[in-house]
Design a protein around this motif. Sequence first.
Motif, short mmCIF file in Angstrom:
data_model
loop_
_atom_site.label_atom_id
_atom_site.label_comp_id
_atom_site.label_asym_id
_atom_site.label_seq_id
_atom_site.Cartn_x
_atom_site.Cartn_y
_atom_site.Cartn_z
N LEU A 238 0.18 -10.67 7.49
CA LEU A 238 0.20 -9.89 5.98
C LEU A 238 1.62 -10.05 5.44
O LEU A 238 2.63 -9.71 6.10
CB LEU A 238 -0.39 -8.68 5.75
CG LEU A 238 -1.81 -8.30 5.92
CD1 LEU A 238 -2.16 -6.73 6.11
CD2 LEU A 238 -2.68 -9.13 5.02
N ARG A 239 1.78 -10.46 4.27
CA ARG A 239 3.08 -10.42 3.67
C ARG A 239 2.90 -9.61 2.11
O ARG A 239 1.62 -9.32 1.74
CB ARG A 239 3.61 -11.81 3.35
CG ARG A 239 4.08 -12.53 4.41
CD ARG A 239 5.76 -12.07 5.18
NE ARG A 239 6.07 -12.71 6.02
CZ ARG A 239 7.18 -13.59 5.80
NH1 ARG A 239 7.73 -13.83 4.58
NH2 ARG A 239 7.65 -14.28 6.94
N PRO A 240 3.99 -8.95 1.70
CA PRO A 240 3.77 -8.36 0.16
C PRO A 240 3.24 -9.16 -1.08
O PRO A 240 2.23 -8.67 -1.60
CB PRO A 240 5.21 -7.89 -0.16
CG PRO A 240 5.81 -8.00 1.25
CD PRO A 240 5.47 -8.85 2.11
N LYS A 241 3.30 -10.49 -1.02
CA LYS A 241 2.64 -11.16 -2.01
C LYS A 241 1.84 -12.33 -1.37
O LYS A 241 1.14 -13.26 -2.03
CB LYS A 241 3.85 -11.94 -2.91
CG LYS A 241 4.83 -10.81 -3.62
CD LYS A 241 5.77 -11.53 -4.48
CE LYS A 241 6.56 -12.53 -3.90
NZ LYS A 241 7.62 -13.18 -4.88
N GLY A 242 1.13 -12.29 -0.25
CA GLY A 242 0.46 -12.97 0.19
C GLY A 242 0.45 -13.19 1.62
O GLY A 242 0.68 -12.02 2.41
N LEU B 175 -7.05 -6.72 4.83
CA LEU B 175 -6.62 -7.72 4.17
C LEU B 175 -7.03 -7.83 2.69
O LEU B 175 -6.47 -7.92 1.84
CB LEU B 175 -6.85 -9.14 4.95
CG LEU B 175 -6.50 -10.38 3.82
CD1 LEU B 175 -5.02 -10.71 3.62
CD2 LEU B 175 -6.76 -11.73 4.61
N MET B 176 -8.41 -7.92 2.56
CA MET B 176 -9.17 -7.73 1.14
C MET B 176 -8.85 -6.58 0.34
O MET B 176 -8.37 -6.43 -0.85
CB MET B 176 -10.57 -7.72 1.44
CG MET B 176 -10.90 -9.24 2.05
SD MET B 176 -10.25 -10.66 0.91
CE MET B 176 -10.97 -10.58 -0.31
N ASP B 177 -8.44 -5.45 1.07
CA ASP B 177 -8.03 -4.23 0.32
C ASP B 177 -6.70 -4.16 -0.30
O ASP B 177 -6.33 -3.79 -1.14
CB ASP B 177 -8.18 -2.88 1.31
CG ASP B 177 -9.81 -2.51 1.53
OD1 ASP B 177 -10.61 -3.12 0.76
OD2 ASP B 177 -10.01 -1.83 2.42
N TYR B 178 -5.85 -4.76 0.78
CA TYR B 178 -4.58 -4.82 0.32
C TYR B 178 -4.28 -6.02 -0.90
O TYR B 178 -3.72 -5.61 -1.85
CB TYR B 178 -3.69 -5.29 1.47
CG TYR B 178 -2.02 -5.19 1.28
CD1 TYR B 178 -1.58 -3.97 1.35
CD2 TYR B 178 -1.49 -6.38 0.66
CE1 TYR B 178 -0.15 -3.92 0.88
CE2 TYR B 178 0.00 -6.30 0.46
CZ TYR B 178 0.60 -5.02 0.46
OH TYR B 178 2.10 -4.91 0.10
N LYS B 179 -4.97 -7.16 -0.81
CA LYS B 179 -4.96 -7.92 -1.79
C LYS B 179 -5.55 -7.25 -3.24
O LYS B 179 -4.77 -7.58 -4.23
CB LYS B 179 -6.01 -9.15 -1.38
CG LYS B 179 -6.07 -10.31 -2.56
CD LYS B 179 -6.83 -11.31 -2.17
CE LYS B 179 -7.06 -12.13 -3.41
NZ LYS B 179 -8.09 -12.90 -3.47
N ALA B 180 -6.72 -6.83 -3.19
CA ALA B 180 -7.03 -6.15 -4.17
C ALA B 180 -6.15 -4.80 -4.93
O ALA B 180 -5.73 -4.91 -5.95
CB ALA B 180 -8.45 -5.27 -3.98
N ASP B 181 -5.12 -4.36 -4.27
CA ASP B 181 -4.35 -3.41 -4.77
C ASP B 181 -3.13 -4.17 -5.11
O ASP B 181 -2.40 -3.43 -5.79
CB ASP B 181 -4.03 -2.27 -3.45
CG ASP B 181 -5.23 -1.38 -3.25
OD1 ASP B 181 -5.99 -1.43 -4.14
OD2 ASP B 181 -5.35 -0.71 -2.33
#
Length: 141
Positions: free
Chosen positions: A66-70, A126-132
Motif C-alpha cells: 500500500l502507498r498513499p496514492k496507490g 486495501l478497498m477501505d483505504y482506496k475508498a477513503d
Amino acid sequence: MLLNVSYNNKEITRKIDEEVGKPFPLKERWALGGIGSPKLFITEASLEIRNLLILDNNLDSCNVELRPKGIIVRFRSLLETFALVIPYYKLTIYKGDFAVYSIYRDHYFIKVRSDTKAIQKFFKKLMDYKADNAPTNIEDL
C-alpha cells in the motif's frame, strides 16, 4: 506502469513516488496494521506479465504494498524483481468465483488466489483505504 525494480535507480524511484506517493512513515504503518500483503499466488496474468513469469520454473507469486496514492504489485522472474505500479484512480479489483481476486490497471492484470483469511482481510483493508483516499475529481490528481 510495469517496471524492473531490481536495481537502485533514482529515476525509477522518482517515477514510482510520483505515481503512488512515497512509502508510509513508520507511525502510519503501525496505525494501518501493516502495509504489505501476505504471499499471493498468481493464477493468471496479462500477456506482458505472463511472458516474464514463464521465464523460470518457480511458483508464480507476488505481494502488494500500500502507498498513499496507490499500490505496488511486486513479483520476481529469474533473478529480477518487477513492479506493477497502480494509482488508486486506475485500480480496479474484482472478487471472482473460486476465491480469486483480480487486480487491474489499464491492460495489465494479475489474478491471485484468496484462499486464506489473511488475504481476504488484506484486500478488505486495501478497498477501505482506496475508498477513503482515492481522488474524487480530476483536480485532486
